[in-house]
Design a protein around this motif. Structure first.
Motif, short mmCIF file in Angstrom:
data_model
loop_
_atom_site.label_atom_id
_atom_site.label_comp_id
_atom_site.label_asym_id
_atom_site.label_seq_id
_atom_site.Cartn_x
_atom_site.Cartn_y
_atom_site.Cartn_z
N ILE A 60 1.00 -1.18 0.07
CA ILE A 60 -0.01 0.21 0.11
C ILE A 60 0.77 1.31 -0.05
O ILE A 60 0.44 2.16 -0.67
N GLU A 61 2.00 1.25 0.62
CA GLU A 61 2.81 2.40 0.84
C GLU A 61 3.95 2.30 -0.40
O GLU A 61 4.40 3.30 -0.85
N GLU A 120 2.44 -3.86 12.54
CA GLU A 120 1.29 -3.75 11.56
C GLU A 120 1.20 -2.56 10.54
O GLU A 120 2.03 -1.73 10.83
N THR A 121 0.68 -2.82 9.29
CA THR A 121 1.03 -1.59 8.47
C THR A 121 -0.45 -1.61 7.80
O THR A 121 -1.13 -2.51 8.05
N ASP A 122 -0.68 -0.61 6.75
CA ASP A 122 -1.80 -0.43 6.01
C ASP A 122 -2.21 -1.76 5.19
O ASP A 122 -3.25 -2.13 5.23
N GLU A 178 -3.55 -4.52 7.60
CA GLU A 178 -4.97 -4.43 8.10
C GLU A 178 -5.93 -4.73 7.18
O GLU A 178 -6.94 -5.33 7.75
#
Ligand code: SF4
Lengths: 428, 129
Positions: free
Chosen positions: A150-151, A185-187, A190
Motif C-alpha cells: 500500500i505504501e 502492523e501496516t496499512d 490491516e
C-alpha cells in the motif's frame, strides 16, 4: 492534449494504463495513477542546467564542459565505480556496461541495496516465478512477506491481487485470501485475512516451521516460533495447501533483515515444497521502475546481474566484495559516476562520506542528497516524460515507456554516449 | 532508552523523493514513529525532537505516535536521516542491516537538519537551487 496508455516510471509495477493531459511541456493531470505517479508526472523540480563545484562553491556550467570533465575524471581514476542505473532505460544501461568494460571499472545497480540478496538466492535454488497477469487471473491465495504494497507499490493490490478481478477469480475481494507477514502492523496488514507478526530477525525460523508443516513434520514445531503461535502456523500452512494457485510476493523485510539471502532461499524452498501439493509461485516486489531492466542488461552483457568488476579485464562478480557499499566502506574507489539513483540518501553515512571525498559525478534530472556530495551534476530528460526507452516490470515483462513531449534536456543515452565516445577516443 | 529501529517506504517519502531539499521531504524522512507508551516513558509528545544515536553517530528526528508499532520498535522511512545510523558492514552480502538497527533515543532541544546540512556533515558542499 490527452495521452492514453502512458507508462508510469516510478515503481516496479510499471503501470501502463495512465491517462495524462499535457499542455506544451507541462503535465496538467494524471488519471488512473496513484499519488506517487501524480507527484512524478506533475513534479516540477528539475535542475535547470549542469553544475560543477570547485572547492567550496558551485557554479553553472555547460553540457560540453561537464561531459568533458566527467570523461577526464573517469579516465584519471584507477578504480572507478559506476553506480545506480535503475531509474533509467535499458538503452542507457547498455552504454553504462560498455563504459565500465572500457574503463576496467566496477558497475553496480541499486539491487545491491534492495533485491541483491534475492538474486543471490535465485542463483542458488532457482526462481519459480510467473507474470503478474497469471497472478491476477489465477491466484486465490496471495502472501505478502516483508512487504507493504500500500505504501511502496500502491496499485499492486488493485491491479493484480486483492482488488483485481481475474479470469478465474471472478470476485477478487471475496475469492482471494491475503496473508501478510511482517514485523509490524501496516496499512497492508490491516486488510489481510491473516496477519502473521514475526519478531524482528525471525523470518527464517518461521519459513522453516512452515516448511516442516508442509512436509508433514508439523508435530515437531514448537508452541511458538519467532513470536508466531503453532496454531497460526498450521492455519497459514493450510490456507496455502488448499490454494488452487498461490503467489508469494516478498519485499525488503526479508532481504535486509538477518539472514539476508538465506531468508529468500528458505522462502523459495517453501514455494518448492508447496508445489508438491498445488501450484505456487514466488516473486520479489522490485522497487525502482527499471531495476529489473538493469539486472537484465548487466546479465545479458556480462553474465552477472549487479556488482560487476571489470578490473581484471573480464567480468567478475562477488557480492560482499564487488558490491558498492563494501567498495565505499573500504574507501577503495577513487571516482564515482552516479546515474539515476541517490546513494547519498540511501547508503550508510560512511559510504556517503567517501563519495564526498572523491570526484563524484551525478547524471540525474533532480537535485538530491548526492548532489551535495558531487563535483559535477548533469541534468537529463526524465524517462517516461520527456524521454522514451524500454523498461522491465517487476515480473520481467519489457514495456516501452513513452515520451509525452520534448524538452531541451538531452536523455541519458545522449549524455552517456558522449562520455563513452570521449573515453573510447582517449583509450584508442 | 534503547530501541530497535527499522526502515521502509512510506507514501509521503515516495511523493517527495524527487525534491529532497524541501521541508516536506525533511519532515517525512526525519520523522520517527514509535509506540505511544514508549513516548510516554521518554517524556516526549508528538512533534518533539529526539536525538537518535546508533553505530557511533547521532541524528535529530521528530516523533510521531504509531500505535501499530510494538513497544521497543521504532520506524523511520528509508533515507538520509535513518542512514546516519546505518552500519556499512554487510556480512559479506553487499546489503547493510537497514531493517534492524539498535539505537538509543533521548529528548533534545535541537531541530532536525535539512538534507544539505546532513550531507555537509559528511564532507559535502550544499547546493542551493
Ligand atoms: S503503482 Fe507504481 S507504477 Fe503504478 S502508478 Fe503507482 S507508482 Fe506508478
Amino acid at each position: 492534449m490527452r495521452i492514453e496508455d502512458v507508462v508510469c516510471p516510478f515503481c516496479g509495477c510499471l503501470c501502463d494504463d495512465l491517462v495524462v493531459s499535457v499542455e506544451g511541456t507541462k503535465v496538467l493531470s494524471v488519471e488512473n495513477g496513484c499519488t506517487l505517479a501524480t507527484e512524478k508526472f506533475t513534479g516540477d523540480h528539475r535542475l535547470a542546467h549542469p553544475i560543477r563545484r570547485t572547492g567550496g562553491s558551485w557554479e553553472k556550467t555547460t553540457y560540453d564542459v561537464a561531459i568533458r570533465e566527467t570523461a577526464e575524471i573517469l579516465l584519471d581514476a584507477e578504480r572507478p565505480l559506476l553506480y545506480g542505473w535503475s531509474g533509467t532505460f535499458v538503452e542507457a544501461q547498455t552504454i553504462g556496461v560498455h563504459l565500465a568494460e572500457l574503463l576496467g571499472a566496477v558497475i553496480d545497480n541499486t539491487s545491491t541495496v534492495c533485491h541483491g540478496p534475492s538474486i543471490m538466492a535465485i542463483q542458488e535454488v532457482g526462481h519459480p516465478g510467473c507474470t503478474l497477469g497469471q497472478v491476477k487471473n489465477r491466484a486465490d491465495v496471495i502472501v505478502y512477506w516483508g512487504a507493504n504494497p500500500i505504501e511502496a507499490h500502491p496499485r499492486h493490490m488493485s491491479r493484480y491481487t486483492t482488488f483485481a478481478d481475474g479470469f478465474f477469480v471472478k470476485s477478487a475481494f471475496r475469492d482471494r485470501k491475503v496473508i501478510v507477514v511482517d514485523i509490524r502492523e501496516t496499512d497492508s496488514s490491516e486488510i489481510a485475512d491473516e496477519f502473521v507478526k514475526v519478531t524482528p530477525g525471525g523470518d527464517y525460523a518461521v519459513l522453516s516451521a512452515l516448511r516442516m508443516i508442509v512436509r508433514g513434520k508439523g508435530e515437531l514445531v514448537p508452541e511458538k516460533v519467532s513470536g508466531v503461535t503453532r496454531e497460526q502456523l498450521f492455519r497459514v500452512a493450510n490456507i496455502c495447501l488448499s490454494a488452487r494457485f498461490g503467489a508469494i510476493f516478498f519485499g525488503l523485510g526479508l532481504t535486509m533483515s538477518r539472514g539476508k539471502y538465506k531468508n529468500i532461499r528458505n522462502a523459495i524452498e517453501l514455494t518448492e515444497e508447496l508445489n508438491r501439493h498445488t501450484k505456487f509461485t514466488i516473486s520479489p516486489m522490485r522497487g525502482h521502475w527499471n531495476v529489473y531492466g538493469s539486472n537484465e542488461v548487466f546479465t545479458w552483457i556480462t553474465g552477472y546481474p549487479y556488482a560487476v568488476d571489470f578490473s581484471r579485464g573480464i567480468a567478475f562478480y562477488n557480492p560482499g566484495e564487488t558490491t558498492s557499499v563494501d567498495i565505499l566502506r573500504r574507501k577503495e574507489c577513487d571516482a564515482c559516476l552516479v546515474v539515476a539513483s541517490d546513494p547519498g540518501a540511501h547508503f550508510p553515512r560512511a559510504c556517503a562520506g567517501h563519495l564526498a571525498s572523491i570526484p563524484t559525478v551525478q547524471i540525474d534530472p533532480h537535485v538530491n542528497a548526492t548532489t551535495h556530495l558531487s563535483r559535477i551534476q548533469i541534468p537529463v530528460a526524465v524517462t517516461g516524460i520527456d524521454a522514451e526507452g524500454t523498461a522491465y516490470r517487476m515480473d520481467g515483462v519489457p514495456i516501452r515507456t513513452r515520451q509525452l513531449f520534448s524538452t531541451d534536456y538531452p536523455d541519458d543515452v545522449a549524455v552517456l554516449g558522449r562520455i563513452y565516445s570521449l573515453v573510447k577516443e582517449a583509450k584508442g | 532508552m534503547d530501541f530497535l529501529m527499522t526502515t521502509g517506504r512510506t507514501i509521503r517519502q515516495g511523493s517527495y523523493v524527487e525534491r529532497k531539499n524541501t521541508p516536506s521531504y525533511r519532515d517525512e524522512a526525519s520523522c520517527i514513529r514509535m509506540n505511544p507508551v514508549d513516548m510516554l516513558e521518554l517524556l516526549v509528545e508528538e512533534g518533539d525532537a529526539v536525538r537518535v544515536t546508533g553505530n557511533g553517530s547521532s541524528v535529530v528526528m521528530r516523533t510521531k505516535p504509531d500505535p501499530m508499532l510494538p513497544r521497543g520498535l521504532v520506524f523511520v522511512c528509508l533515507g538520509p536521516y535513518a542512514n546516519v545510523l546505518a552500519s556499512p558492514w554487510t556480512h559479506g552480502t553487499g546489503m547493510p542491516d537497514f531493517k534492524t538497527m539498535p539505537v538509543s533515543i533521548e529528548p533534545t532541544t535541537d531541530a532536525p537538519l535539512p538534507v544539505s546540512a546532513l550531507m555537509k556533515e559528511c564532507g559535502g558542499v550544499p547546493y542551493e537551487d
